[in-house]
Scaffold this active site. Structure first.
Site, PDB file in Angstrom:
ATOM      1  N   ASP A   1       0.834  -1.203   0.000  1.00 50.87           N
ATOM      2  CA  ASP A   1       0.000   0.000   0.000  1.00 50.87           C
ATOM      3  C   ASP A   1       0.871   1.256   0.000  1.00 50.87           C
ATOM      4  O   ASP A   1       1.970   1.247   0.562  1.00 50.87           O
ATOM      5  CB  ASP A   1      -0.905  -0.028   1.246  1.00 50.87           C
TER       6      ASP A   1
ATOM      7  N   ASN B   1     -10.546  -2.759  -6.190  1.00 48.90           N
ATOM      8  CA  ASN B   1      -9.751  -1.871  -7.060  1.00 48.90           C
ATOM      9  C   ASN B   1     -10.378  -1.673  -8.435  1.00 48.90           C
ATOM     10  O   ASN B   1     -10.038  -0.721  -9.149  1.00 48.90           O
ATOM     11  CB  ASN B   1      -8.312  -2.394  -7.232  1.00 48.90           C
TER      12      ASN B   1
HETATM   13  C1  FPP Z   1      -1.599   0.258  -3.452  1.00 47.36           C
HETATM   14  O1  FPP Z   1      -1.197   1.585  -3.516  1.00 47.36           O
HETATM   15  C2  FPP Z   1      -1.147  -0.503  -4.586  1.00 47.36           C
HETATM   16  C3  FPP Z   1      -1.948  -1.068  -5.556  1.00 47.36           C
HETATM   17  C4  FPP Z   1      -3.404  -0.929  -5.580  1.00 47.36           C
HETATM   18  C5  FPP Z   1      -1.379  -1.814  -6.670  1.00 47.36           C
HETATM   19  C6  FPP Z   1      -0.158  -2.637  -6.391  1.00 47.36           C
HETATM   20  C7  FPP Z   1       0.617  -2.694  -7.647  1.00 47.36           C
HETATM   21  C8  FPP Z   1       1.971  -2.662  -7.725  1.00 47.36           C
HETATM   22  C9  FPP Z   1       2.848  -2.678  -6.549  1.00 47.36           C
HETATM   23  C10 FPP Z   1       2.651  -2.550  -9.043  1.00 47.36           C
HETATM   24  C11 FPP Z   1       2.617  -3.700  -9.968  1.00 47.36           C
HETATM   25  C12 FPP Z   1       2.556  -5.041  -9.383  1.00 47.36           C
HETATM   26  C13 FPP Z   1       3.281  -6.124  -9.790  1.00 47.36           C
HETATM   27  C14 FPP Z   1       2.984  -7.428  -9.171  1.00 47.36           C
HETATM   28  C15 FPP Z   1       4.359  -6.029 -10.787  1.00 47.36           C
HETATM   29  P1  FPP Z   1      -2.313   2.723  -3.626  1.00 47.36           P
HETATM   30  O2  FPP Z   1      -2.422   3.110  -5.045  1.00 47.36           O
HETATM   31  O3  FPP Z   1      -3.566   2.260  -2.986  1.00 47.36           O
HETATM   32  O4  FPP Z   1      -1.628   3.857  -2.771  1.00 47.36           O
HETATM   33  P2  FPP Z   1      -2.360   5.032  -1.956  1.00 47.36           P
HETATM   34  O5  FPP Z   1      -3.167   4.364  -0.879  1.00 47.36           O
HETATM   35  O6  FPP Z   1      -1.216   5.812  -1.412  1.00 47.36           O
HETATM   36  O7  FPP Z   1      -3.186   5.786  -2.938  1.00 47.36           O
END
Ligand code: FPP
Length: 245
Positions: free
Chosen positions: A20, A68
């Protein structure tokens, strides 16, 4: 270096991570959210390699939740294309590090090219014997439990499973994670202290570790720190301390 503090004999068998904070990482730097996800993909690579170096048996990453799908369409498209690019790019490294890839979730909801790329990497890494990396994509624990109940109910209805035989083993066998042991250590980055519909059944006895680091900041040292914290805990599984010794 905190590697010396790790006891290699009591490593967690199964580590799961809620990655996250990509969006906040980008915002703090005046960048668009996509840049945060790209940096997040680099953190995935570092973490997977660090786990492989330690010979962690199972690593499960929450890459995309069923919730998501409610994000802006443009962000979903970017995440999906980042996933495809990462899978393509990382295949060689996965092979080099003997990593096996699996995916869990409502995979049928993913765009066809993502499904194809996943299938290919899963197939090509199937015989690797090192760390087993599982990506939870379009994953939701309640959906996973619901589909297990539906499958078991159908088997009861068709007289394949007698209702009195339903136990935890049978439930485990109908979850997406049927091939995985329970989670030992669950990590969440970015300072949020919640589970967000991740592996609800499988974390029943997991040790929980929360860190303020944003996911793109997470690296080998961070993983070591989490493992060191895990190794300081006493896992009692409902028993008393005295019964453990
Ligand atoms: C959470 O951060 C992250 C996600 C919803 C996506 C996770 C994806 C990756 C780490 C990149 C690609 C994955 C792979 C397996 C190559 P957020 O966007 O919710 O952050 P925030 O809460 O700060 O907005």
């Amino acid at each position: 270096m905190n590697f010396e503090e790790i006891n290699l004999n009591t490593l967690p068998k199964h580590i799961a991570i809620i990655m996250d904070g990509n969006g906040r990482w980008a915002k703090q730097r005046g960048k668009i959210r996509v840049r945060g996800h790209e940096a997040g993909a680099k953190a995935v690579r570092k973490t997977v390699e660090a786990a492989a170096k330690l010979d962690i048996e199972h690593l499960t990453l929450y890459a995309f939740s069923t919730e998501n799908w409610n994000r802006p369409k443009s962000e979903i498209t970017t995440l999906m294309s980042l996933l495809v690019r990462s899978l393509r790019r990382e295949l060689e490294r996965m092979t080099k590090h003997n990593i096996r890839l699996s995916a869990i979730g409502s995979l049928g909801k993913l765009p066809a090219n993502v499904q194809q790329e996943l299938e290919e990497v899963v197939k090509k890494t199937a015989l690797n014997t090192g760390t087993h990396l599982t990506l939870a994509i379009s994953y939701g624990a309640r959906e996973e439990i619901k589909q297990a109940i539906v499958q078991i109910s159908q088997k009861v209805k068709n007289n394949i499973i007698p209702v009195e035989n339903i136990d935890e083993t049978i439930i485990n066998e109908h979850l997406y994670t049927q091939h995985l042991p329970d989670v030992d250590l669950l990590i969440r980055t970015s300072g949020e202290v919640r589970i967000s519909n991740f592996l609800l059944w499988q974390i029943a006895y997991a040790e929980l570790y929360f860190t303020d680091e944003l996911w793109p900041e997470f690296d080998e040292q961070s993983l070591h720190q989490a493992i060191i914290s895990y190794q300081k805990r006493e896992r009692r599984f409902g028993k008393t301390s005295e019964q453990l010794t």
